[in-house]
Design a protein around this motif. Structure first.
Motif, PDB file in Angstrom:
ATOM      1  N   ILE A  97       0.768  -1.006   0.060  1.00 27.88           N
ATOM      2  CA  ILE A  97      -0.057  -0.001  -0.026  1.00 27.88           C
ATOM      3  C   ILE A  97       0.900   0.974   0.002  1.00 27.88           C
ATOM      4  CG2 ILE A  97      -1.953   1.049   1.133  1.00 27.88           C
ATOM      5  CD1 ILE A  97      -2.522  -1.890   0.355  1.00 27.88           C
ATOM      6  N   VAL A 128      -2.612   5.352  -2.265  1.00 27.30           N
ATOM      7  CA  VAL A 128      -3.580   5.957  -1.693  1.00 27.30           C
ATOM      8  C   VAL A 128      -3.205   7.218  -1.444  1.00 27.30           C
ATOM      9  CG1 VAL A 128      -4.696   3.848  -0.407  1.00 27.30           C
ATOM     10  CG2 VAL A 128      -2.761   5.183   0.919  1.00 27.30           C
ATOM     11  N   SER A 132      -3.728   9.269   4.304  1.00 26.85           N
ATOM     12  CA  SER A 132      -4.704   8.208   4.713  1.00 26.85           C
ATOM     13  C   SER A 132      -4.247   7.366   6.028  1.00 26.85           C
ATOM     14  CB  SER A 132      -4.628   7.199   3.462  1.00 26.85           C
ATOM     15  OG  SER A 132      -5.045   7.856   2.214  1.00 26.85           O
ATOM     16  N   GLU A 137      -5.711   0.923   5.960  1.00 24.79           N
ATOM     17  CA  GLU A 137      -5.896   0.375   4.573  1.00 24.79           C
ATOM     18  C   GLU A 137      -5.285  -1.031   4.550  1.00 24.79           C
ATOM     19  OE1 GLU A 137      -7.083   1.865   1.756  1.00 24.79           O
ATOM     20  OE2 GLU A 137      -7.753   3.971   2.951  1.00 24.79           O
TER      21      GLU A 137
END
Length: 335
Positions: A97, A128, A132, A137
């Motif tokens: 991520i 992202v 965030s 996530e």
């Protein structure tokens, strides 16, 4: 300190060298004697400090029966690169991520670490927006993978939790063994301070070995007060995990934030100078995000007389040179 109580993979073949930077020290007028701990030479695809942390984090994942690793970082994350590389060696799936901390900086065709993510064949990359909730996530990704029968394990950004920080407590012990064997005194250690695991582990390790060599962190993103609080809390948690008899004094955590510049990963003139000086005088490659800004702080502290004349100062080189290739215009614009 006893590390045998914790699962650990054997990624390190030997201690990384400590080198005297004679040329750079001479260039700076021999005000201090500069040494470097070469953790850029650690194994893994491109080297760097996260390998020490991943020895403990991936061992914990394997002990729990995981077959998949989820982790996070910035779009040029050294941590994500090294996590992906050790997942290859361990035959673990790897999902990244990436946080686009500077809007518009992620492009799938980017060079540097971003290119290496693809070369290392990570299973998925999700991008992202900056700010965030990265843990949320990663948990969301974990739930998705569980629904497909996978057994995911989340490694936090930078592998910076008490498990990962054990890697740098062990590094502190390694440094002291090297110094004692070589009859070498070190008066101060300077480290990059980002996700905090390296800095916190070094502080806990220096106290735990009774070396008590001061450790200063050069921030790469956060303000001084915020970063010092994060490092202190993690150092305390790491000391408790190791069941150290002494607590971490608050004054043992020192950070400098004046070298961050306009923001995380954004170039500064002092970073560019530091990268060039290390390359020209010592044939050592720094990265623009972490070691470059930390080295800029080191050079400024030397020049400003922060260290007493004749001091022996050790710079912890955390690696990350593959990211240089994503910043080529920054270093070519003055040529």
């Amino acid at each position: 300190m006893n590390f045998t109580r914790y699962p650990r993979r054997a990624y390190l073949e030997e201690a990384t060298p400590i080198e005297f930077m004679e040329n750079l020290s001479t260039f700076l007028g021999m005000e201090v004697n500069l040494f470097v701990k070469r953790d850029d030479l650690l194994p893994g695809a491109g080297g760097g400090n996260k390998t020490r942390k991943l020895e403990f984090c991936l061992a914990d994942a394997l002990e729990q029966g995981a077959d998949t690793i989820i982790t996070c970082g910035a779009v040029q994350s050294n941590h994500c690169r090294l996590t992906a590389s050790w997942c290859c060696k361990e035959n673990l799936d790897c999902h990244l991520i990436l946080e686009e901390r500077v809007k518009g900086t992620y492009h799938p065709e980017n060079n540097g670490n971003n290119f290496l993510f693809h070369l290392l064949d990570v299973n998925s990359i999700s991008v992202v927006p900056g700010g965030s909730d990265m843990m949320a996530e990663m948990r969301k990704k974990g739930d998705e993978l569980k629904s497909h029968g996978k057994k995911p394990y989340i490694v936090p950004g930078g592998a910076s939790n008490p498990i990962g920080a054990l890697g740098y407590v062990a590094c502190a012990e390694e440094i002291m063994n090297q110094l004692n064997a070589g009859h070498q005194d070190i008066d101060h250690i300077v480290v990059p301070s980002g996700s905090a695991g390296t800095h916190a582990g070094m502080v806990a390790g220096m106290i735990g070995t009774n070396a008590n060599i001061p450790v200063s962190g050069i921030n790469v993103s956060r303000p001084k007060d915020v970063q010092e609080g994060i490092v202190y809390n993690l150092a305390e948690e790491t000391a408790q995990k190791l069941e150290m008899k002494m607590s971490i004094p608050r004054e043992a955590v020192v950070c400098y934030d004046q070298y961050v510049g306009p923001g995380y990963s954004l170039p500064t003139d002092s970073m560019v100078e530091a990268v060039r000086l290390f390359a020209k005088h010592e044939a050592i490659l720094l990265d623009p995000v972490y070691s470059g800004k930390a080295a800029a702080g080191l050079l400024d502290l030397v020049r400003s007389g922060h260290f007493p004349r004749g001091s022996n100062v050790l710079f912890l080189h955390t690696g990350g040179s593959p990211a240089l290739y994503a910043y080529m215009p920054t270093f070519r614009k003055d040529n």
